[in-house]
Design an enzyme around this catalytic site. Structure first.
Site, PDB file in Angstrom:
ATOM      1  N   SER A  58       0.659  -1.608   0.080  1.00 49.45           N
ATOM      2  CA  SER A  58       0.001  -0.058  -0.280  1.00 49.45           C
ATOM      3  C   SER A  58       1.156   1.541   0.128  1.00 49.45           C
ATOM      4  CB  SER A  58      -0.721  -0.354   1.043  1.00 49.45           C
ATOM      5  OG  SER A  58      -1.598   1.623   1.361  1.00 49.45           O
ATOM      6  N   TYR A  65      -1.938  -0.260  10.284  1.00 48.79           N
ATOM      7  CA  TYR A  65      -1.677  -1.029   8.768  1.00 48.79           C
ATOM      8  C   TYR A  65      -1.021  -0.540   7.857  1.00 48.79           C
ATOM      9  CZ  TYR A  65      -3.971  -0.966   4.189  1.00 48.79           C
ATOM     10  OH  TYR A  65      -4.178  -1.318   2.546  1.00 48.79           O
TER      11      TYR A  65
END
Ligand code: NAP
Length: 248
Positions: free
Chosen positions: A143, A157
């Site tokens: 990501s 995350y």
């Protein structure tokens, strides 16, 4: 030789778009899912409808016994694995780091780090020439968060994706001489259900207009790059990162 791809979390979002595109490119596709059986079945039906080959297999990739069962199902139902997309991942409600607790951290590390590690290990044991395999390719779905840090949203995350970036590099170098390429894509804001888990389903529409390209991305745009990194078109590429974030 038929190309056989396993896509973790292939029933929804980026994984589903990748599964459909792989099916259209005549990969034999395993659509892994954890709980949403109907979505995975719909992806498999779409691939078959278009003349492709696909199966859906339930497995929680954070559990090694389930990962072994998942890969054994691919062996039995589709043939020798040639490609893995480590796509399954999760996040939880937006908050600050000082509000995170031990249980949440364990869940995030398990889904976004342990799962990809277990699946990559199982894939290497099948594809590496060291084990008598014929080589293959792995794409990790990281990501943009790994380089942005996701302050006030989910630093946990972001950090888990940072770990996935390190794994991409380390594993790529470990198996570069064994016929396996390992690369990662780092999507930015993509229209999928994952943002609802953070408590903001409309996040892409809120942030998208402020991005350099003025919009969020579509899962199909990520799928194209994943398929490129799986394919012979990227035969000299390993340990690389494709930033798919509209210029973010
Ligand atoms: P999504 O729509 O929420 O889909 C997530 C998928 O992962 C689901 O199919 C889910 O299975 C599966 N999954 C989650 N935990 C699992 C587990 N333990 N075992 C097996 N499957 C599991 O999310 P998405 O946006 O497509 O995300 C896919 C990947 O892209 C993730 O790694 C995410 O971090 C990454 N990413 C997304 C964005 C974005 O903006 N959307 C941006 C950057 C990176 P079920 O359907 O059975 O629940």
């Amino acid at each position: 030789m038929a190309e056989v791809v396993l896509i973790t979390g292939g029933g929804r979002g980026i994984g589903a778009a990748t599964a459909r595109l792989a099916g259209a490119r005549r990969y034999r596709v395993c659509v892994n899912y954890r709980s949403d059986e109907a979505s995975a079945a719909a992806v498999v039906a779409d691939i078959r409808q278009a003349g492709g080959t696909a199966v859906a297999v339930r497995a929680d990739v954070t559990r090694s016994a389930e990962v072994e069962r998942l890969f054994a199902a691919v062996d039995a139902e589709l043939g020798p694995l040639t490609a893995l997309v480590n796509n399954a991942g999760t996040l939880e409600r937006q908050c600050r780091l000082d509000e995170l607790d031990e249980d949440r951290l364990a869940r995030i590390w398990a889904a976004n780090i342990t799962g990809p590690f277990l699946c990559a290990g199982a894939a290497v044991r099948r594809m590496s020439t060291r084990y008598g395999g014929k080589g293959g390719a792995i794409v990790n779905v990281s990501s943009a968060a790994s380089r942005l840090g996701s302050p006030n949203e989910y630093v946990d995350y972001a950090a888990s994706k940072g770990a996935l970036d390190s794994m991409t590099l380390g594993l790529a170098l470990e198996v570069a001489g064994e016929g396996i390429r390992v690369n990662a894509v780092r999507p930015g804001l993509i229209h999928t259900d994952i943002h609802a888990l953070g408590g903001e389903p409309g996040r892409v529409d809120r942030v998208g207009p402020g991005l350099p390209m003025g919009r969020g991305g579509e899962p199909e745009e990520i799928a194209e790059s994943i398929l490129f990194l799986l394919s012979p078109a990227s035969s000299y590429t390993t340990g690389a990162f494709l930033d798919l974030a509209g210029g973010r």
